[in-house]
Scaffold this motif. Sequence first.
Motif, short mmCIF file in Angstrom:
data_model
loop_
_atom_site.label_atom_id
_atom_site.label_comp_id
_atom_site.label_asym_id
_atom_site.label_seq_id
_atom_site.Cartn_x
_atom_site.Cartn_y
_atom_site.Cartn_z
N ARG A 45 9.03 0.06 -9.84
CA ARG A 45 9.82 -1.15 -10.05
C ARG A 45 10.44 -1.64 -8.74
N GLY A 46 10.29 -2.93 -8.48
CA GLY A 46 10.88 -3.54 -7.30
C GLY A 46 10.07 -3.37 -6.03
N VAL A 47 8.86 -2.82 -6.14
CA VAL A 47 8.05 -2.56 -4.96
C VAL A 47 6.62 -3.04 -5.19
N ARG A 48 6.10 -3.84 -4.28
CA ARG A 48 4.69 -4.25 -4.33
C ARG A 48 3.84 -3.30 -3.49
N VAL A 49 4.31 -2.98 -2.28
CA VAL A 49 3.59 -2.10 -1.37
C VAL A 49 4.61 -1.19 -0.71
N ASP A 50 4.31 0.11 -0.66
CA ASP A 50 5.16 1.07 0.05
C ASP A 50 4.26 2.20 0.51
N GLU A 51 3.85 2.16 1.78
CA GLU A 51 2.91 3.13 2.30
C GLU A 51 3.30 3.62 3.69
N ARG A 52 3.02 4.88 3.94
CA ARG A 52 3.00 5.43 5.29
C ARG A 52 1.69 6.20 5.36
N VAL A 53 0.76 5.69 6.16
CA VAL A 53 -0.58 6.26 6.21
C VAL A 53 -0.85 6.78 7.62
N VAL A 54 -1.30 8.04 7.69
CA VAL A 54 -1.73 8.63 8.94
C VAL A 54 -3.09 8.04 9.28
N LEU A 55 -3.27 7.60 10.52
CA LEU A 55 -4.49 6.90 10.91
C LEU A 55 -5.55 7.79 11.53
N ASN A 56 -5.17 8.91 12.11
CA ASN A 56 -6.14 9.80 12.75
C ASN A 56 -6.77 10.75 11.74
N ARG A 57 -7.92 11.26 12.11
CA ARG A 57 -8.50 12.39 11.37
C ARG A 57 -7.62 13.61 11.66
N PRO A 58 -7.58 14.59 10.74
CA PRO A 58 -6.66 15.73 10.91
C PRO A 58 -6.75 16.44 12.25
N ALA A 59 -7.94 16.64 12.78
CA ALA A 59 -8.09 17.37 14.04
C ALA A 59 -7.55 16.60 15.24
N PHE A 60 -7.29 15.32 15.09
CA PHE A 60 -6.86 14.48 16.20
C PHE A 60 -5.43 13.94 16.01
N ASP A 61 -4.72 14.45 15.05
CA ASP A 61 -3.43 13.85 14.73
C ASP A 61 -2.47 13.92 15.90
N GLY A 62 -2.09 12.74 16.37
CA GLY A 62 -1.13 12.62 17.45
C GLY A 62 0.03 11.73 17.04
N GLY A 63 0.18 11.52 15.75
CA GLY A 63 1.29 10.71 15.26
C GLY A 63 0.94 9.27 14.95
N ALA A 64 -0.32 8.88 15.11
CA ALA A 64 -0.70 7.49 14.81
C ALA A 64 -0.54 7.24 13.32
N HIS A 65 0.21 6.20 12.98
CA HIS A 65 0.43 5.87 11.58
C HIS A 65 0.79 4.39 11.43
N VAL A 66 0.74 3.94 10.19
CA VAL A 66 1.20 2.59 9.87
C VAL A 66 2.14 2.72 8.68
N ARG A 67 3.22 1.97 8.72
CA ARG A 67 4.22 1.96 7.65
C ARG A 67 4.34 0.54 7.15
N THR A 68 4.11 0.35 5.84
CA THR A 68 4.22 -0.98 5.24
C THR A 68 5.14 -0.93 4.03
N PHE A 69 5.87 -2.02 3.84
CA PHE A 69 6.73 -2.15 2.65
C PHE A 69 6.85 -3.63 2.32
N VAL A 70 6.60 -3.96 1.05
CA VAL A 70 6.82 -5.31 0.54
C VAL A 70 7.59 -5.15 -0.77
N GLU A 71 8.79 -5.69 -0.80
CA GLU A 71 9.61 -5.64 -2.00
C GLU A 71 9.11 -6.65 -3.03
N ASP A 72 9.17 -6.29 -4.29
CA ASP A 72 8.83 -7.19 -5.39
C ASP A 72 10.13 -7.81 -5.90
#
Length: 113
Positions: free
Chosen positions: A20-47
């Motif tokens: 309720r009250g949320v259209r989009v709420d994501e924090r997605v890691v962008l790298n493959r696990p073996a390469f994780d260096g903190g690359a991510h995207v955070r999105t939020f859109v309130e409904d």
Amino acid sequence: MSYLTKYAVPRLASVQPGRRGVRVDERVVLNRPAFDGGAHVRTFVEDTSNRKLRRRRLPSPRLKLQINLEFSVDSAELRENSLHKIQTLVAVLERFHIGLAAEAELRALRELV
């Protein structure tokens, strides 16, 4: 962009469909696990579809888009990871776009009243 969504990894964080009250709420890691260096995207859109006018002012949704990433083409593995990273980012941005468009349409309809 939607043709690239098939390459996206499963959502790795706070996505709760129908929250309720949320259209989009994501924090997605962008790298493959073996390469994780903190690359991510955070999105939020309130409904705001259930919010009412307050003091004759239309509700304004909370909107957030944060991106943290780097790319490298120095080896075959790094090139593959960079391509994976951008494909995942495009898929996340597509979902953000859908949520933002829905809020923009709702705002336009409210302005007509």
